[in-house]
Write an enzyme that holds these catalytic residues in place. Sequence first.
Site, mmCIF file in Angstrom:
data_model
loop_
_atom_site.group_PDB
_atom_site.id
_atom_site.type_symbol
_atom_site.label_atom_id
_atom_site.label_comp_id
_atom_site.label_asym_id
_atom_site.label_seq_id
_atom_site.Cartn_x
_atom_site.Cartn_y
_atom_site.Cartn_z
ATOM 1 N N SER A 22 0.837 -1.209 0.000
ATOM 2 C CA SER A 22 0.000 0.000 0.000
ATOM 3 C C SER A 22 0.868 1.255 0.000
ATOM 4 O O SER A 22 0.371 2.352 -0.275
ATOM 5 C CB SER A 22 -0.939 0.011 1.214
ATOM 6 O OG SER A 22 -0.220 -0.209 2.403
ATOM 7 N N GLU B 109 -9.302 -9.528 3.864
ATOM 8 C CA GLU B 109 -9.619 -8.127 3.536
ATOM 9 C C GLU B 109 -10.956 -8.026 2.794
ATOM 10 O O GLU B 109 -11.242 -8.816 1.883
ATOM 11 C CB GLU B 109 -8.506 -7.533 2.652
ATOM 12 C CG GLU B 109 -8.785 -6.087 2.247
ATOM 13 C CD GLU B 109 -7.585 -5.373 1.627
ATOM 14 O OE1 GLU B 109 -6.486 -5.958 1.574
ATOM 15 O OE2 GLU B 109 -7.754 -4.217 1.210
HETATM 16 O O1 KIV Z 1 -0.403 -3.380 1.782
HETATM 17 C C1 KIV Z 1 -1.174 -3.303 2.736
HETATM 18 O O2 KIV Z 1 -1.275 -2.283 3.429
HETATM 19 C C2 KIV Z 1 -2.014 -4.458 3.015
HETATM 20 C C3 KIV Z 1 -3.048 -4.319 4.091
HETATM 21 C C4 KIV Z 1 -4.201 -3.559 3.565
HETATM 22 C C5 KIV Z 1 -3.443 -5.635 4.635
HETATM 23 O O3 KIV Z 1 -1.880 -5.459 2.394
#
Ligand code: KIV
Length: 304
Positions: free
Chosen positions: A49, A185
């Site tokens: 992310s 998720e």
């Molecule tokens: O990359 C991320 O932040 C994630 C979370 C949303 C679980 O995979």
Amino acid sequence: MTELRTVPSIRATKRRHGGQSLVMVTAYDAPSARVATDADVDLILVGDSVAMVVAGYDDTLHVTIEEMAYHTAAVARTKPSAVVVGDMPWMSFHVSVEDTVTNAASLIRAGAKCVKMEGGAKRIPMIEAILNAEIPVMAHIGLTPQSSNVMGGFKIQGRQAEAVHDLIDEAKQLEACGCFALVIEGVPNAVGKMITDAVDIPTIGIGAGADTDGQVLVYHDIIGLENRFKPRFVRRYGTAYEDQVAALSSYAQDVRTGAFPAENEMYLIKDDLADALGLYGSTAPGERSENDSASVSPNNERNR
Ligand code: KIV
């Protein structure tokens, strides 16, 4: 002194066996990792992310394994008490087994204690190869952002009975192949509970309801630094964006009005150097007025 978490200690934490809910938060750099440690979280996810939250992309598909290793190392250098989870980005485990193991190892060498991989049963051959290299794996099912093009966007999963049965089946297969934990998720709360009930490894939910064995949120969402949109599953615990705009605005105003820097924020010249440079003219030090020190203050106490 916070307790050092390990992969086995996380693996052993299941709420139905009396374990406390696991707390996972993302972090992509050293300052946020230090904050997470002081907040005593259990796991720090260096998530892909970062591509959206920090690098400004519209999806997570743009971050590379080298960039993930860079962010993982920044977090790991702070020596957190939490387990550092390195997220395997898109295309780092899709090409070949050799490539996958090498990429997972690069996150471990950067300081992660385990890796996270999106996807269900079809990823099992790659997961097994990583496990064979002694690298613990956290699985991630449901709304998997790396599949956003296939899913037609960031869509809640498990809306049909067949899809729910598939998710439960995949969770069991991932547990059976040796994953130590499972991120769920973007599924309805009852589906989060059904998956959690179906496996003995801890589940960590994001937008998956209150019955998983833990929760994960993105750091910038928690502190309110990301203030452009707020998905339903996010709870903001701070106003970091507004606080930071206020701080920078005050700084800008002080620079423009000359209020910053003040004398105690300057390195002051020493008397002997000021004398040598002729900055005090012919006045003896004892006779100097405040005005003589307008550009060179003889107050050496605060020189550093
Ligand atoms: O990359 C991320 O932040 C994630 C979370 C949303 C679980 O995979």
